[in-house]
Design a protein around this motif. Structure first.
Motif, mmCIF file in Angstrom:
data_model
loop_
_atom_site.group_PDB
_atom_site.id
_atom_site.type_symbol
_atom_site.label_atom_id
_atom_site.label_comp_id
_atom_site.label_asym_id
_atom_site.label_seq_id
_atom_site.Cartn_x
_atom_site.Cartn_y
_atom_site.Cartn_z
ATOM 1 N N GLU A 1 48.895 34.025 31.757
ATOM 2 C CA GLU A 1 47.608 33.326 33.598
ATOM 3 C C GLU A 1 48.034 32.881 33.996
ATOM 4 O O GLU A 1 47.288 33.568 35.480
ATOM 5 N N SER A 2 49.520 32.617 34.239
ATOM 6 C CA SER A 2 49.955 31.970 35.046
ATOM 7 C C SER A 2 51.024 32.867 36.237
ATOM 8 O O SER A 2 51.747 32.422 36.349
ATOM 9 N N PHE B 1 48.240 41.997 34.848
ATOM 10 C CA PHE B 1 48.390 41.465 35.671
ATOM 11 C C PHE B 1 49.111 43.050 36.903
ATOM 12 O O PHE B 1 49.970 43.651 36.827
ATOM 13 N N PRO C 1 44.360 40.531 37.382
ATOM 14 C CA PRO C 1 44.729 40.004 36.010
ATOM 15 C C PRO C 1 43.459 40.788 35.876
ATOM 16 O O PRO C 1 42.920 41.249 36.532
ATOM 17 N N LYS D 1 45.853 43.566 28.390
ATOM 18 C CA LYS D 1 46.018 42.460 29.824
ATOM 19 C C LYS D 1 46.393 42.961 30.327
ATOM 20 O O LYS D 1 48.175 42.393 29.359
ATOM 21 N N CYS E 1 50.098 34.945 26.375
ATOM 22 C CA CYS E 1 49.534 34.500 24.609
ATOM 23 C C CYS E 1 48.819 35.633 23.627
ATOM 24 O O CYS E 1 47.924 36.154 24.481
#
Length: 336
Positions: A310-311, A4, A17, A2, A333
């Motif tokens: 995620e932020s 960004f 994302p 994962k 995470c």
């Protein structure tokens, strides 16, 4: 993994994302599983396209210049680290990308993280710590008994620079808002100027070193608070010819840089001052020295907020507002 991703340069453009391939590991690199990533104004400036001339990144791009995490694999020529080591770093230019689950980092740019700290502290420290170290120790050769003016004392670089200068034995002046006066005093600032009420040029005089991080008006005032023979080091520009040469810039970029900084260099010369622009570079050796200071509690990281992975876009927007005390972190995470 994962991550960004920045697809195109643009003001306030959101990072996307995405699922990306894990980084390819070169022989002299170490693969690090990211546990925390610092968020910097440099990330926003690269996103906005401000460094396209001097940092020719290929898009799409992963941003992120600070990391703390765990080694999962080492290249065939890497000898200093082993899987399981807890490390921190500011990756090299053109090899950034800490807004992801994994990053490959050159062994020479990596260091064991301070043992007593959780991941968030070191992740917020690498870039600003190296910036302060290279400005005050390497360029200015700051000495005990000298006077240094560190602008914006409650920011990421400022909070570290105050502590580093005090550790050296210098007298430290800084600017901040009334809300952060207690913070910068607790870090060791001797003279604190509320920039909303007072003009630092009218308060300070005969300083040996200024670490400049603000606008052009503050740059001009900073020249006038230095004594003859003093040093002004800027991390906000304009870049100087030595910087352009150091990055191997093409001739037209060198010409632009020379023109951009000609005014301030001439005014500095007339006052018998030295002007120098700093664009911090990665250094594992310096991070090891910084880690020893943090382990000895001579310097402590200042983390304003910690955002979940995620932020990442919200964390970047928060930093751009310029109100963070110290640094903001993005936590990655990881699955259990």
């Amino acid at each position: 993994m994962k991550a960004f991703v920045l697809d195109r340069y643009g003001k306030k453009r959101a990072l996307r994302p995405a699922d990306m391939p894990s980084p390819e590991l070169r022989d002299d690199e170490v693969l690090v599983q990211v546990h925390a990533a610092g968020v910097n104004m440099l990330d926003a400036k690269i996103r906005d396209g401000e460094f396209k001339l001097i940092l020719p990144y290929r898009l799409p791009l992963l941003l992120g210049h600070d990391v703390a995490g765990v080694v999962v694999k080492v290249g065939s020529l890497a000898r200093r680290f082993k899987p399981g080591d807890e490390v921190y770093a500011r990756p090299d230019d053109l090899r950034i990308g800490t807004f992801a689950e994994y990053i490959a980092i050159r062994e020479e740019s990596l260091a064991i993280k301070p043992k007593a700290l959780s991941m968030e502290g070191p992740a917020s420290t690498a870039l600003v710590g190296l910036t302060a170290w290279q400005a005050l120790i390497e360029k200015a050769n700051l000495k005990k008994g000298q006077k240094v003016f560190n602008q914006a004392g409650s920011g990421g670089v400022g909070t570290f620079a105050i502590q580093l200068a005090k550790h050296v034995g210098a007298t430290v002046a800084t600017t901040t808002s009334a809300a952060n006066i207690d913070l910068v005093k607790s870090l060791g600032a001797d003279i604190v100027i509320d920039y909303k009420k007072d003009d630092f040029e009218k308060v300070l005089q005969d300083y040996d070193v200024v670490l400049h991080s603000q606008d052009a008006a503050a740059l001009e005032k900073s020249l006038r608070v230095l004594k003859p023979g003093g040093t002004l080091i800027s991390i906000s520009g304009p870049p100087d010819p030595a910087f352009a040469t150091g990055i191997g810039a093409p001739w037209f970029v060198k010409l632009v840089v020379r023109l951009l900084s000609s005014g301030v260099r001439k005014r500095a010369n007339r006052r018998d001052l030295r002007y120098s622009f700093l664009f911090m570079r990665a250094s594992g050796q310096q991070l090891r020295e910084i880690a020893s200071l943090m382990d000895a509690e001579a310097i402590r990281p200042v983390v304003d907020r910690v955002f979940p992975f995620e932020s990442a876009n919200e964390a970047l927007a928060y930093v751009v507002k310029g109100r963070a005390m110290g640094k903001a972190d993005v936590n990655v995470c990881l699955p259990r």
